[in-house]
Design a protein around this motif. Structure first.
Motif, short mmCIF file in Angstrom:
data_model
loop_
_atom_site.label_atom_id
_atom_site.label_comp_id
_atom_site.label_asym_id
_atom_site.label_seq_id
_atom_site.Cartn_x
_atom_site.Cartn_y
_atom_site.Cartn_z
N LEU A 113 0.74 -1.08 0.21
CA LEU A 113 -0.41 0.03 0.00
C LEU A 113 1.06 1.28 0.00
CD1 LEU A 113 -2.55 -1.32 2.76
CD2 LEU A 113 -3.02 -0.90 0.12
N PHE A 114 1.93 0.89 1.10
CA PHE A 114 3.23 2.54 0.84
C PHE A 114 3.22 3.40 -0.75
CE2 PHE A 114 6.85 4.34 1.29
CZ PHE A 114 6.11 5.80 2.01
N PRO A 115 3.69 2.21 -1.57
CA PRO A 115 3.81 3.77 -3.06
C PRO A 115 2.07 3.88 -3.70
CG PRO A 115 4.87 1.21 -3.14
CD PRO A 115 4.12 1.34 -1.64
N TYR A 116 1.35 3.88 -2.89
CA TYR A 116 0.03 4.27 -3.06
C TYR A 116 0.05 5.60 -2.40
CZ TYR A 116 -1.40 0.46 -5.73
OH TYR A 116 -1.85 -0.73 -6.76
N ALA A 117 0.10 5.69 -0.87
CA ALA A 117 -0.12 6.32 -0.40
C ALA A 117 1.03 7.52 -0.21
CB ALA A 117 0.10 5.94 1.20
N ARG A 118 2.60 6.81 -0.44
CA ARG A 118 3.44 8.07 -1.36
C ARG A 118 3.34 9.13 -2.34
NH1 ARG A 118 8.46 5.14 -2.15
NH2 ARG A 118 7.51 4.10 -3.33
N GLU A 119 2.10 8.48 -3.19
CA GLU A 119 1.86 9.43 -4.20
C GLU A 119 0.65 9.96 -4.56
OE1 GLU A 119 0.20 8.20 -8.98
OE2 GLU A 119 0.23 6.59 -7.93
N VAL A 120 -0.34 9.69 -3.25
CA VAL A 120 -0.82 10.70 -2.58
C VAL A 120 -0.14 11.72 -2.13
CG1 VAL A 120 -2.94 11.21 -1.20
CG2 VAL A 120 -2.93 9.48 -3.04
N VAL A 121 0.89 11.12 -1.26
CA VAL A 121 0.72 13.27 -0.40
C VAL A 121 1.86 13.26 -0.88
CG1 VAL A 121 3.11 12.21 1.19
CG2 VAL A 121 1.04 11.07 1.96
N SER A 122 2.47 13.24 -1.98
CA SER A 122 3.33 14.13 -2.81
C SER A 122 2.42 14.85 -4.31
CB SER A 122 3.77 12.89 -3.96
OG SER A 122 4.94 14.25 -4.86
N ASP A 123 1.30 14.22 -4.37
CA ASP A 123 0.02 15.22 -5.16
C ASP A 123 -0.32 16.19 -3.93
OD1 ASP A 123 0.81 13.35 -7.72
OD2 ASP A 123 -1.28 12.22 -7.24
N LEU A 124 -0.85 16.21 -3.10
CA LEU A 124 -1.60 16.50 -2.09
C LEU A 124 0.06 17.79 -1.78
CD1 LEU A 124 -3.57 14.13 0.30
CD2 LEU A 124 -4.16 16.05 -1.66
N VAL A 125 1.07 17.69 -1.42
CA VAL A 125 1.81 18.82 -1.04
C VAL A 125 2.57 19.82 -1.97
CG1 VAL A 125 4.34 18.89 -0.81
CG2 VAL A 125 2.88 17.17 0.40
N VAL A 126 2.59 18.90 -3.25
CA VAL A 126 2.44 19.83 -4.86
C VAL A 126 1.01 20.98 -4.79
CG1 VAL A 126 2.78 20.37 -7.06
CG2 VAL A 126 3.71 18.19 -5.91
N LYS A 127 -0.37 20.22 -5.00
CA LYS A 127 -1.20 21.46 -4.85
C LYS A 127 -0.88 21.78 -3.86
CE LYS A 127 -3.45 17.97 -7.80
NZ LYS A 127 -4.80 16.75 -7.28
N GLY A 128 -0.71 21.93 -2.96
CA GLY A 128 -0.34 22.87 -1.61
C GLY A 128 0.42 23.79 -1.90
#
Length: 159
Positions: free
Chosen positions: A109-124
């Motif tokens: 599951l971790f690679p999926y969570a890592r992708e979501v974290v990265s996307d949210l940080v950039v969108k912020g």
């Protein structure tokens, strides 16, 4: 075929579904946080939760929380992601089941969570954050050791 081979059920593992269960992004000190020098300190917190859905079906939820603070210790952002999956496991011995659910499934599951974290940080509007690899086998072993020590301490209190 020996008698023991006939009695041992075939081990089967499959991923039924992977999904984002919960997401949160906060930037409580925006826009002030964008005005200073960007030298953040990151704090990473990881937890897992296992829920048995039926005899051979389990939900594993991996919770990842990242808090970034600026040099003056102000919170720049907090991102929380619960990445979950439904896994089918059958034919595993009880001693094998715990590491599968506590280490192997969270590692999937971790690679999926890592992708979501990265996307949210950039969108912020913050620089990209790519979380480093996590050794879930080591975390699981550490958790098991801590649980054993707590159990031994509790047993010592009872006597």
């Amino acid at each position: 075929m020996s008698e023991q081979e006939q009695q041992t059920p075939e081990r089967q593992f499959s991923v039924q579904r992977v999904y984002t269960k919960d997401v949160s992004f906060e930037s409580p000190n925006a826009p002030e946080v964008f005005r200073g020098e960007w030298k953040p300190k990151h704090d990473l917190n990881i937890n897992t939760k296992v829920t048995q859905l039926d005899a051979a079906l389990y939900e594993v939820a991996l919770a990842v929380t990242v808090t970034a603070k600026t040099g003056e210790d102000k919170v720049a952002f907090i991102v929380e992601v619960q990445q979950a999956g439904i896994f089918s496991l059958s034919g595993f011995a009880e001693s094998e089941l715990a590491p599968m659910l506590g280490a192997y499934c969270p590692a999937l599951l971790f690679p999926y969570a890592r992708e979501v974290v990265s996307d949210l940080v950039v969108k912020g509007s913050f620089p990209q954050l790519v979380l480093q690899h996590v050794n879930f086998d080591a975390l699981f072993a550490q958790h098991q050791q801590q649980a054993a020590m707590e159990q031994a301490a509790a047993d010592g209190v009872k006597h």
